[in-house]
Design a protein around this motif. Structure first.
Motif, short mmCIF file in Angstrom:
data_model
loop_
_atom_site.label_atom_id
_atom_site.label_comp_id
_atom_site.label_asym_id
_atom_site.label_seq_id
_atom_site.Cartn_x
_atom_site.Cartn_y
_atom_site.Cartn_z
N LYS A 341 81.01 2.05 49.42
CA LYS A 341 80.23 1.56 50.55
C LYS A 341 78.73 1.73 50.32
N LYS A 342 78.38 2.83 49.69
CA LYS A 342 76.97 3.12 49.49
C LYS A 342 76.78 4.02 48.28
N LEU A 343 75.73 3.76 47.52
CA LEU A 343 75.38 4.58 46.37
C LEU A 343 74.09 5.33 46.70
N ILE A 344 74.14 6.66 46.55
CA ILE A 344 72.96 7.48 46.79
C ILE A 344 72.70 8.33 45.56
N GLU A 345 71.61 9.03 45.58
CA GLU A 345 71.22 9.80 44.39
C GLU A 345 72.26 10.85 44.02
N LYS A 346 72.87 11.46 45.03
CA LYS A 346 73.79 12.56 44.76
C LYS A 346 75.23 12.13 44.56
N GLY A 347 75.53 10.85 44.75
CA GLY A 347 76.89 10.40 44.56
C GLY A 347 77.18 9.07 45.22
N ALA A 348 78.42 8.89 45.65
CA ALA A 348 78.84 7.62 46.24
C ALA A 348 79.66 7.87 47.50
N ILE A 349 79.45 6.99 48.51
CA ILE A 349 80.23 7.05 49.75
C ILE A 349 81.28 5.95 49.67
N VAL A 350 82.52 6.33 49.94
CA VAL A 350 83.64 5.41 49.80
C VAL A 350 84.29 5.18 51.16
N ASP A 351 84.51 3.91 51.49
CA ASP A 351 85.19 3.53 52.73
C ASP A 351 86.68 3.53 52.48
N LEU A 352 87.40 4.41 53.21
CA LEU A 352 88.85 4.52 53.04
C LEU A 352 89.60 3.74 54.12
N GLY A 353 88.86 3.01 54.96
CA GLY A 353 89.49 2.24 56.04
C GLY A 353 89.67 3.08 57.29
N GLU A 354 89.86 2.40 58.44
CA GLU A 354 90.04 3.07 59.73
C GLU A 354 88.90 4.04 60.04
N ILE A 356 87.24 5.97 58.17
CA ILE A 356 87.26 7.21 57.39
C ILE A 356 86.47 6.99 56.11
N GLU A 357 85.58 7.94 55.83
CA GLU A 357 84.76 7.86 54.62
C GLU A 357 84.94 9.12 53.78
N GLY A 358 84.79 8.95 52.49
CA GLY A 358 84.82 10.09 51.57
C GLY A 358 83.58 10.08 50.70
N PHE A 359 83.24 11.26 50.20
CA PHE A 359 82.05 11.37 49.34
C PHE A 359 82.46 11.82 47.95
N ILE A 360 81.97 11.09 46.93
CA ILE A 360 82.22 11.45 45.53
C ILE A 360 80.91 11.97 44.95
N PRO A 361 80.82 13.28 44.70
CA PRO A 361 79.60 13.82 44.08
C PRO A 361 79.39 13.21 42.70
N LEU A 362 78.14 13.17 42.27
CA LEU A 362 77.80 12.57 40.98
C LEU A 362 78.64 13.12 39.83
N PRO A 363 78.83 14.48 39.71
CA PRO A 363 79.63 15.01 38.60
C PRO A 363 81.11 14.61 38.64
N GLU A 364 81.56 14.12 39.85
CA GLU A 364 82.98 13.77 39.99
C GLU A 364 83.24 12.28 39.81
N LYS A 369 79.10 12.71 31.25
CA LYS A 369 77.94 12.94 32.10
C LYS A 369 77.19 11.64 32.34
N ILE A 370 76.79 11.37 33.63
CA ILE A 370 75.99 10.20 33.97
C ILE A 370 74.77 10.64 34.75
N ASN A 371 73.76 9.80 34.77
CA ASN A 371 72.51 10.15 35.45
C ASN A 371 72.47 9.68 36.90
N ILE A 372 72.99 8.48 37.16
CA ILE A 372 73.03 7.93 38.52
C ILE A 372 74.39 7.28 38.77
N PRO A 373 74.84 7.20 40.03
CA PRO A 373 76.16 6.63 40.33
C PRO A 373 76.35 5.22 39.79
N SER A 374 75.29 4.40 39.79
CA SER A 374 75.42 3.01 39.36
C SER A 374 75.70 2.87 37.87
#
Length: 464
Positions: A341-354, A356-364, A369-374
Motif C-alpha cells: 500500500k505504501k513504501l516508506i524509508e523504514k519499510g513497507a505497509i501492506v494492505d491485508l484487506g478488511e 487490516i494493515e501490516g508493516f514489513i521492516p526494511l531488514p525483513e 541487504k537492501i537500502n530502500i524498500p523499492s
C-alpha cells in the motif's frame, strides 16, 4: 366686504373701517379671485392703532376653520363604534389610508383593518379620490379609526378546527420567518422550524404561493386570532427513521461528502452523517481525518447513534471488530497475503484487506541487504509474508517476507536432502538386488533377506 383686489391681498370694508386680508388668509386658491362686494365672516388677526386709520388684518380662513371645527365636533359626537359611514380616499401609504368624512373630518384606515385576508394590499381595494363605505372601529385621540374588515364576515366565527387536527392549507405568502397559509379563510402561520425536521431552507425553496400543503394545527387561540401549524409534525423524523432501519451497532456503506480537519461529513441521503477524528482512529499521531478518509470515496462505517441533526458514525469501532476477528484466525508464524500500500524509508505497509494493515521492516523485505524498500517492492505488488509479531494494544502487525523466503530455502534444502538420501538408498538397493541375482550372499543373513528388509522399510516409509 371686498372693496378691491390689491397686489398681495384684498382691501376690505369692516363696518365702515378699511382693513386688509392677505391672499393666504382668503381660503381660496391662487387662480381664484373674490369679486368686489363679496361679503364674508372673518376674524381680526391683527390690530394696530395709527393716526388716521388703524392697521387691521382680517382672516376669512380662521373663521372657516372655527366653523369646520364646530362641524367636526358635531360629527365626532354623532359617530359610534361599528357605524357605517361614507368616506373619500384622500391618500394611501404603506401602512394607512387617509379617509375624509364629509370633507371636514379625517380618519385613518390601518392596513390591519383592510380585510381579514392579510395578504390584501391597499392598491387591491382602494383608489385615491373614490368614495367607499367603511365602518367606525373606534375614536382615538379625537380621530376616527376606520375599518373595512368589520364589513366582512369574521371567518373565525365559523372556524371549527382544533389543536391536533390535520388540515389542508393554501400558501398565501412566503417570508423570511416562515410561510403564511389560509385554512378555511383563516390565516395561519408555519414557522421555518415547523417546515421540516432539518434543512428547512431546502424544503422551503420548493414551496410556492398557491401550493396546497398538509399541516397539523399545533397552536390555536381564537380570542387572539392566532393559528400556528406544522408540516414536520406529519412527517417521521428522518433521524429516527434511519436508526430504525440501521440500529446502533449496524454497519453501513456510504460516501464521504466533505472532509475537515477533525471531522468528516457522510452522505446518507436526506440526512447527514458525521465522523469525528476520535471515532476514526486511536492513533495519536494522526492529526487530520483527511489522512484516513477521502472525499467522494465509499467506506464502511459503524452506526454509533445520533447527535442533534446528524447520525454519529465510527470506523475505529469497526476496525476493532475486524482486528479481533483477524487475531482469532491468525497467530505468529502464520503466512498472510496482501498488496503493498505504501513504501516508506523504514519499510513497507501492506494492505491485508478488511482494513487490516501490516508493516514489513526494511531488514525483513529481503534475505540480501537492501537500502530502500523499492529495491525489491513496488506499489500494489502482491506479496506473501509471515507474521512475526502481533501488538494487540496498538493493533499492529509486523510481517516478514524474508522469513517466508528463508522458510522456502530451508524447505528446498530439506527436500533436496531427502531426494539425495532416497537416491542413495535406491542405488544401494539396486546394488543389493544385483548381487542377489548373481547368487552371492554375505555371511550371516542372506542377501535376499537383507534386500527384502530394505525394500520393506522403504515401502513403509512411502519411498518405494
Amino acid at each position: 366686504m371686498i372693496i378691491s383686489k390689491l397686489e398681495k391681498g384684498y382691501l376690505v370694508d369692516i363696518e365702515g373701517i378699511r382693513g386688509f386680508m392677505p391672499f393666504s388668509e382668503s381660503n381660496v386658491k391662487r387662480d381664484e379671485v373674490l369679486p368686489e362686494g363679496y361679503t364674508f365672516e372673518g376674524y381680526i388677526i391683527k390690530f394696530e392703532e395709527r393716526k388716521g386709520y388703524p392697521n387691521i388684518v382680517i382672516s376669512k380662513k380662521e373663521a372657516l376653520k372655527e366653523e369646520i371645527n364646530k362641524e367636526k365636533e358635531k360629527l365626532l359626537t354623532a359617530l359610534q363604534s361599528a357605524q357605517k359611514v361614507i368616506g373619500k380616499v384622500e391618500k394611501i401609504t404603506d401602512k394607512v389610508a387617509v379617509i375624509s368624512l364629509d370633507n371636514i373630518l379625517y380618519g385613518i384606515l390601518p392596513k390591519s383593518e383592510l380585510s381579514w385576508d392579510k395578504s390584501k394590499k391597499f392598491e387591491d381595494v382602494l383608489k385615491v379620490g373614490e368614495n367607499i363605505e367603511l365602518a367606525i372601529k373606534e375614536i382615538k385621540d379625537r380621530k376616527p379609526i376606520l375599518s373595512l374588515k368589520l364589513l366582512e364576515e369574521n371567518p373565525w366565527n365559523n372556524f371549527n378546527k382544533n389543536v391536533g387536527d390535520t388540515v389542508e392549507a393554501t400558501v398565501k405568502e412566503i417570508n423570511k420567518f416562515g410561510v403564511v397559509v389560509n385554512v378555511d379563510d383563516v390565516e395561519g402561520f408555519i414557522h421555518n422550524n415547523e417546515i421540516s425536521h432539518f434543512y428547512y431552507p431546502k424544503v422551503k425553496k420548493n414551496i410556492k404561493v398557491g401550493d396546497k400543503v398538509k399541516a397539523k394545527i399545533i397552536e390555536l387561540d381564537k380570542e387572539k386570532r392566532k393559528l400556528k401549524l406544522s408540516i414536520k409534525a406529519l412527517q417521521e423524523n428522518p433521524i429516527e427513521k434511519f436508526l430504525k432501519e440501521n440500529p446502533v451497532g449496524s454497519v453501513i456503506q456510504a460516501k464521504v461528502k466533505d472532509v475537515k480537519q477533525k471531522v468528516a461529513f457522510i452522505d446518507l441521503g436526506e440526512i447527514e452523517g458525521i465522523i469525528k477524528l476520535e471515532d476514526a482512529t486511536d492513533n495519536k499521531n494522526i492529526k487530520s481525518i483527511s489522512s484516513i478518509l477521502k472525499e467522494n470515496k465509499v467506506y464502511k462505517f459503524k452506526v454509533l447513534g445520533s447527535e442533534k441533526d446528524k447520525i454519529l458514525l465510527g470506523i475505529k469501532q469497526l476496525l476493532e471488530e475486524t482486528w479481533n476477528d483477524f487475531v482469532s484466525k491468525y497467530k505468529v508464524g502464520d503466512k498472510v497475503k496482501g498488496k503493498v500500500k505504501k513504501l516508506i524509508e523504514k519499510g513497507a505497509i501492506v494492505d491485508l484487506g478488511e482494513n487490516i494493515e501490516g508493516f514489513i521492516p526494511l531488514p525483513e523485505i529481503s534475505i540480501e541487504k537492501i537500502n530502500i524498500p523499492s529495491d525489491k517492492l513496488q506499489l500494489h505488488q502482491e506479496v506473501e509474508a509471515k507474521i512475526i509479531r502481533i501488538d494487540p494494544e496498538n493493533k499492529k502487525l509486523v510481517l516478514s517476507i524474508k522469513q517466508v523466503l528463508l522458510d522456502e530455502e530451508k524447505k528446498r534444502k530439506e527436500e533436496e536432502k531427502r531426494k539425495n538420501e532416497e537416491e542413495a538408498k535406491r542405488k544401494l538397493l539396486e546394488k543389493l538386488e544385483s548381487k542377489k541375482e548373481d547368487g552371492k550372499q554375505p555371511e550371516g543373513e542372506s542377501l535376499g533377506t537383507l534386500g527384502d528388509i530394505l525394500k520393506k522399510k522403504l515401502m513403509e516409509q512411502g519411498r518405494w
